[in-house]
Write a protein that holds these residues in place. Structure first.
Motif, PDB file in Angstrom:
ATOM      1  N   GLU A 109      51.818  64.196   9.158  1.00 29.61           N
ATOM      2  CA  GLU A 109      50.371  63.953   9.265  1.00 29.61           C
ATOM      3  C   GLU A 109      49.579  65.252   9.179  1.00 29.61           C
ATOM      4  N   ALA A 110      50.054  66.286   9.886  1.00 28.92           N
ATOM      5  CA  ALA A 110      49.355  67.579   9.864  1.00 28.92           C
ATOM      6  C   ALA A 110      49.374  68.178   8.462  1.00 28.92           C
ATOM      7  N   LEU A 112      49.709  66.530   5.639  1.00 29.89           N
ATOM      8  CA  LEU A 112      48.868  65.696   4.790  1.00 29.89           C
ATOM      9  C   LEU A 112      47.391  66.002   5.020  1.00 29.89           C
ATOM     10  N   ASP A 113      47.003  66.161   6.273  1.00 28.27           N
ATOM     11  CA  ASP A 113      45.612  66.519   6.578  1.00 28.27           C
ATOM     12  C   ASP A 113      45.246  67.860   5.956  1.00 28.27           C
ATOM     13  N   ALA A 114      46.150  68.832   6.048  1.00 26.49           N
ATOM     14  CA  ALA A 114      45.888  70.153   5.470  1.00 26.49           C
ATOM     15  C   ALA A 114      45.775  70.069   3.951  1.00 26.49           C
ATOM     16  N   THR A 116      44.904  67.461   2.194  1.00 27.92           N
ATOM     17  CA  THR A 116      43.647  66.761   1.890  1.00 27.92           C
ATOM     18  C   THR A 116      42.457  67.709   2.037  1.00 27.92           C
ATOM     19  N   GLN A 117      42.474  68.528   3.057  1.00 24.38           N
ATOM     20  CA  GLN A 117      41.393  69.499   3.250  1.00 24.38           C
ATOM     21  C   GLN A 117      41.348  70.502   2.101  1.00 24.38           C
ATOM     22  N   ARG A 118      42.519  70.973   1.648  1.00 25.52           N
ATOM     23  CA  ARG A 118      42.554  71.888   0.508  1.00 25.52           C
ATOM     24  C   ARG A 118      41.947  71.243  -0.733  1.00 25.52           C
ATOM     25  N   LYS A 120      39.653  68.932  -0.799  1.00 24.84           N
ATOM     26  CA  LYS A 120      38.202  68.852  -0.622  1.00 24.84           C
ATOM     27  C   LYS A 120      37.533  70.182  -0.945  1.00 24.84           C
ATOM     28  N   GLN A 131      49.488  66.548  -1.998  1.00 26.13           N
ATOM     29  CA  GLN A 131      48.926  65.503  -1.147  1.00 26.13           C
ATOM     30  C   GLN A 131      49.618  64.168  -1.413  1.00 26.13           C
ATOM     31  N   ARG A 135      51.769  61.986   1.221  1.00 30.68           N
ATOM     32  CA  ARG A 135      51.360  60.602   1.496  1.00 30.68           C
ATOM     33  C   ARG A 135      52.539  59.650   1.262  1.00 30.68           C
ATOM     34  N   ARG A 138      55.008  59.979   4.138  1.00 35.06           N
ATOM     35  CA  ARG A 138      54.508  59.281   5.334  1.00 35.06           C
ATOM     36  C   ARG A 138      54.647  57.769   5.177  1.00 35.06           C
TER      37      ARG A 138
END
Length: 154
Positions: A109-110, A112-114, A116-118, A120, A131, A135, A138
């Motif tokens: 999760e961490a 994937l969040d990172a 996704t932020q990259r 953006k 990403q 995903r 997960r």
């Protein structure tokens, strides 16, 4: 699922010592479960391989035996390791698989969040592929858990 894992560990405490780090990394929200897990991990680290009787004695000394017994009586998720009629070998294998999968999930999760932020901040194909890979990992972990529950419910 943390509750179901601890129920399984009460039935198969030999698994605890082999997976101390993964168990320690498991996200557990309920304080009574946290206390029981801590007592189980301490027991495995201090006494090595455990059987249900020795674990019960240790849990009684640590003041969590009544909660452990309450947990044993509860019906949890339909994993094989929480069914009395399940093949013990399969139940232990499934228990380890669930523990390892759940322990890996926060890291997935961490990451994937990172990723996704990259994306953006700066869209590129490599970041998008990363990403999507995370995903998929997960989602595969979620499918694996759902399959273990579904196959045991049949």
């Amino acid at each position: 699922t943390a509750r179901a894992d601890l129920q399984g560990l009460l039935r198969f405490p030999a698994v605890i010592g082999e997976h101390v780090q993964a168990l320690a990394d498991l996200p557990v929200a309920e304080q009574r479960l946290v206390n029981l897990r801590a007592a189980m991990l301490d027991a495995a680290m201090m006494h090595g391989a455990l059987d249900p009787d020795s674990l019960d004695t240790i849990l009684a000394a640590k003041g969590v035996a009544s909660f452990a017994e309450e947990l044993r009586r509860q019906t949890g998720l339909g994993f094989s390791f929480n069914r009395r009629d399940a093949d013990p070998e399969r139940a232990q294998r499934d228990l380890v698989l669930v523990i390892d999968t759940l322990a890996a999930r926060p890291g997935l999760e961490a990451a994937l969040d990172a990723a996704t932020q990259r994306l953006k901040e700066d869209w590129d194909d490599a970041a998008y592929q990363e990403q999507q890979r995370l995903r998929a990992a997960r989602d595969e972990a979620d499918r694996q858990l759902a399959t273990l529950i579904a196959s045991d419910a049949e």
